[in-house]
Enzyme design. Sequence first.
Site, short mmCIF file in Angstrom:
data_model
loop_
_atom_site.label_atom_id
_atom_site.label_comp_id
_atom_site.label_asym_id
_atom_site.label_seq_id
_atom_site.Cartn_x
_atom_site.Cartn_y
_atom_site.Cartn_z
N GLY C 40 0.84 -1.20 0.00
CA GLY C 40 0.00 0.00 0.00
C GLY C 40 0.87 1.24 0.00
N GLY C 42 -0.52 4.59 0.22
CA GLY C 42 -1.21 5.81 0.63
C GLY C 42 -0.33 6.59 1.59
CG LEU C 43 -1.78 10.31 3.39
CD1 LEU C 43 -2.70 11.05 4.35
CD2 LEU C 43 -0.73 11.26 2.85
CB ALA C 44 -0.12 4.65 6.46
CG HIS C 266 -18.36 12.04 5.42
ND1 HIS C 266 -19.04 13.16 5.07
CD2 HIS C 266 -17.14 12.44 5.81
CE1 HIS C 266 -18.24 14.21 5.23
NE2 HIS C 266 -17.08 13.80 5.68
CB SER C 284 -14.68 18.79 2.13
OG SER C 284 -14.20 19.23 3.39
NE ARG C 330 -15.95 13.35 9.17
CZ ARG C 330 -14.83 13.07 8.55
NH1 ARG C 330 -14.40 11.83 8.51
NH2 ARG C 330 -14.12 14.01 7.96
CD GLU C 425 -9.87 3.79 5.99
OE1 GLU C 425 -9.31 4.43 5.08
OE2 GLU C 425 -11.09 3.54 5.97
NE ARG C 435 -11.20 9.06 9.71
CZ ARG C 435 -11.40 10.14 8.97
NH1 ARG C 435 -10.98 11.32 9.35
NH2 ARG C 435 -12.08 10.05 7.84
#
Lengths: 252, 220, 637
Positions: C40, C42-44, C266, C284, C330, C425, C435
Amino acid sequence: MRLTLHVWRQKGPKDPGRIVTYDMPDVNPDMSFLEALDVLNERLIQRGEDPIAFDHDCREGICGACGMVINGIPHGPRRATTACQLHLRTFKDGDEIWVEPWRARAFPTIKDLVVDRSAFDRIIAAGGFVSVPTGSAPDGNALPVPKKVADLAMDAAQCIGCGACVASCPNGSAMLFVAAKVSHLGLLPQGRPERRDRARKMVEQMDREGFGACTNTGECEAACPKEIRLEFIARMNRDFLRGTFAERPEAE
Amino acid sequence: MSWLGRLYDSTIGKKAIMAVTGVILFAFIIGHLAGNLQILIPDGGARIDAYGRFLHESPVLLWGSRLVLLASVFLHILTSVQLALRNRRARPQPYEFREWREASYASRTMMISGPLIALFVVYHLGHFTTGHFHGSFEPLKVHDNMISGLQVWWASAAYVAAMILLGTHVYHGGWSLFQSLGISHPRYTPLLKKGAAVVAVLITLGYVLIPATIWMGLVR
Amino acid sequence: MELKANVPDGSLEKKWDRHRFELKLVNPANKRKYRILVVGTGLAGASAAATLAELGYEVEVFCFQDSPRRAHSIAAQGGINAAKNYANDGDSIWRLFYDTVKGGDFRSREANVYRLAQISVHIIDQCVAQGVPFAREYGGQLVTRSFGGTQVARTFYARGQTGQQLLLGAYQAMMRQVGAGKVRLRPRSEMLDLVVVDGRARGLVVRDLVSGELSVALGDAVVLATGGYGNLFYLSTNAKGSNVTAIWRAYKRGAAFGNPCFTQIHPTCIPVSGEYQSKLTLMSESLRNDGRIWVPQRQGDARPPSQIPENERDYYLERMYPSFGNLVPRDIASRAAKKVCDEGRGVGPGGLGVYLDFADAIRRLGENVIRDKYGNLFEMYERITDENPYQAPMRIYPAVHYTMGGLWVDYNLMSTVPGLYVIGEANFSDHGANRLGASALMQGLADGYFILPYTIGDYLARSRFEKIGPDRPEVRQARTDAETRIQRLLSVNGKRSVDSFHRELGRLMWDDCGMSRNEKGLQRALSRIPALREEFWRDVRVLGENEQLNQSLEKAGRVADFLEFGELVCRDALERRESCGGHFREEYQTPEGDPMRDDANLCHVAAWEYAGEDSPPKLNKEPLTFESVHLAQRSYQ
């Protein structure tokens, strides 16, 4: 509404490929273009035919995965819109639509509408970064960045790396993609130290990948779903020329 | 590799060379036009003949500029051919269906207008410089050579056609060279494009004036 | 199975510092001898790969997309939280910590969350230095805004494309290491299984999506950064490719799965427009800062919004939660929307929508200010719906967006399989049962840049690794398993397409295990999912072969895993007999309809353990203790 799709089908890299025509008698104008292809694929599967392969992921216009030339224009006729965000209401009932993959030597076709864009990754690997190892950063507010500069950098940084610029260019040039990154990082004070070297290295890699040269036609700017401007190419030219022409000789 | 080699090897470096040589050729086009418009002065050719003699009496100026021009033409053509081959290789398989949105006719036909202009230059040199393609050429008789040469209708037509091509070439090249050299600004670039169009039209009109007036018998 | 959280002793503020000192270090000269596999980008994943390579490890990175830059982090819009207190409005590490624990409805691990808040400030510095073009004031300083459910302005953003910019920063840092030869990049490669040798994670079975070739990648540790499983519901805001396969395969190899039922719905997504719908688009929630949410007071009021006078509108969030109003978390905003729609007051096709109205904000601030703040979101809305949100209110409806559940990890981010780390995630981590907005980006980058690179070194330094080759029986077995599965999928040759199964599963999950859940529905789902799974393996049609780019085959493998995983989600939801965060059980609510937690019995992480094909999974519990915050009923009145 009814649409006739002429889709490029190509089994693999070696297959010469051809256009195959599909009739879509009952599509909904609120569908996205990719959803129409989904519907078509479901039918092909029912008929036992190989579904059309196409790259896609986020389907909200930001990942840059999707991309196909629709009626001679990358991502289709609507400006500033990726194929996944293009809705059928853009077309008229009864329209004929031609769908082809990006065509460029540096983007070899893998299957149907799927091409290999790894050349872009190699260009970034050649210099599209700021060399700042994790942990070595000063406070975020240590270097002020004027709002106008940050905004301009952001304009360039919006590039999604989809490759529409290459697909649209009569010369298969990747200048707009490279220029966007060179400008984004070169504009910000954080990216200044490596600015000219970055431009030189990225352009050299771009040339090695076999992209064409810029003839300033402006097609890329019109095709770019993020509306990245031609002026960034000028900025890159400037950085590159200075980087090559006026740089002090380096100790080898 | 030396910096010069690297510069020449790169697509952007080559474009810069095209831009710089383009500027030189553009300067020549303006100078040449200014010189030749002297044919319109109704003095039986005295002024333009004197201009011709002046050029030939200063060989340093003449050969100096000829050398610079020759080198520019050579580099301009060489780099453009190399780039064009590169561009063609960059898309081995054409689109089945292609639409243009932004690319002007001029920009897409640079590689047609360019070679045609080059051909015309060869003819033009044979016509008025060496006289090989001229029926009644007399060295240094600029006025008489022009009149007799351009009264032939097809020669005049060729000149007019070539000058229209030159106009489109200069239009796209004229603003695009700034872009290639890295000069672009959201405020001035649009003006530059318009300016390039105006200059291109003026150059074409200026040059066309010569064969047109001669062929129509307005200049004798 | 023993769940050792490995939370260090000492006061909350000192835990991470002290732990870092106690972690064993790998000799710098030896780092290049270790190979770490990261799945993966992504950001992580990208931030971890970049940082590990900078430290000197050999890194191999896999992603199923054609380029690592396409990972779904790219789609995050709103921003990233950090306790910088640049706005001077009373923010602090403690406050961010407290907000996150409270927002997560007290179902997260205190020590982890505090560490996250501590690290948040370094993330911003790092990203700025990488050239992330965050929004700036005219004087050149960073701008922050308040975002979804917080009362301080601690959210940094880059237009509506914060995720994109942060991801590109991490991607570029990783590509620098690719250029330097420290990271080997394998795009268009999908992890199909985890290789566990002698009880430790040592490798992956990977399918090359272009050639179909199966290969085994071996290393000394494995990092899963494969994102969330929201696509279980078919329609979600996730990218089409997002899937559970990597963590599900790891689960079946021994990694415990934490809190699978914690999914986040969401509140501000564009409503479904038709049967053909392939995904939902998030708007958003920063929009809630200036937009006001309302529905008509009267049921079935079909007038266009402009013709409904002010006194016949119900600004229900402002009415129900006067102090937080439109900025409630949320889960609360989502349930409220469901409630008014269930009452028959929803708007748009099918009555599944509520208005998000900017008329007031435009009047107050002017259209230009609104355009400056949200221009690209408004454009996106108009592109999709063909309606102009400057003139008419937007229509929004909740959609599955994020999954707080994931593989269980200890304080070091290591799962119950030694050597298997899970970040971003994909782990169950720091968000508890819900979250907060702009916290996902923070967590992904905290894990990747600043936590995993330290903690993985400790594991490597403490362990001894023998060299293993592809002919080890465990390796061969994993590879054979993957091969067999692919052949099975291709040989069913039934009648129904993969998507039709996925759609049916998603509908079922949404109906019975969606925004609100009850025992009857969950039992129903638990009986229907096995039947659907059985039908899948009997009647699915996957055309083509393995040895080519075969997108149906890719999807089939993922949907097959969703069909197993959905059952675990329902089981977890059934066992969690309380309402907390994103998990709302209708049986457990106050007479006013507020959720009721059961701290006495359920203040734990549910960590599910795979017990074989024919036995139900085993539930393990990690008790959660709160030493620094007082467990309170979450109230946003």
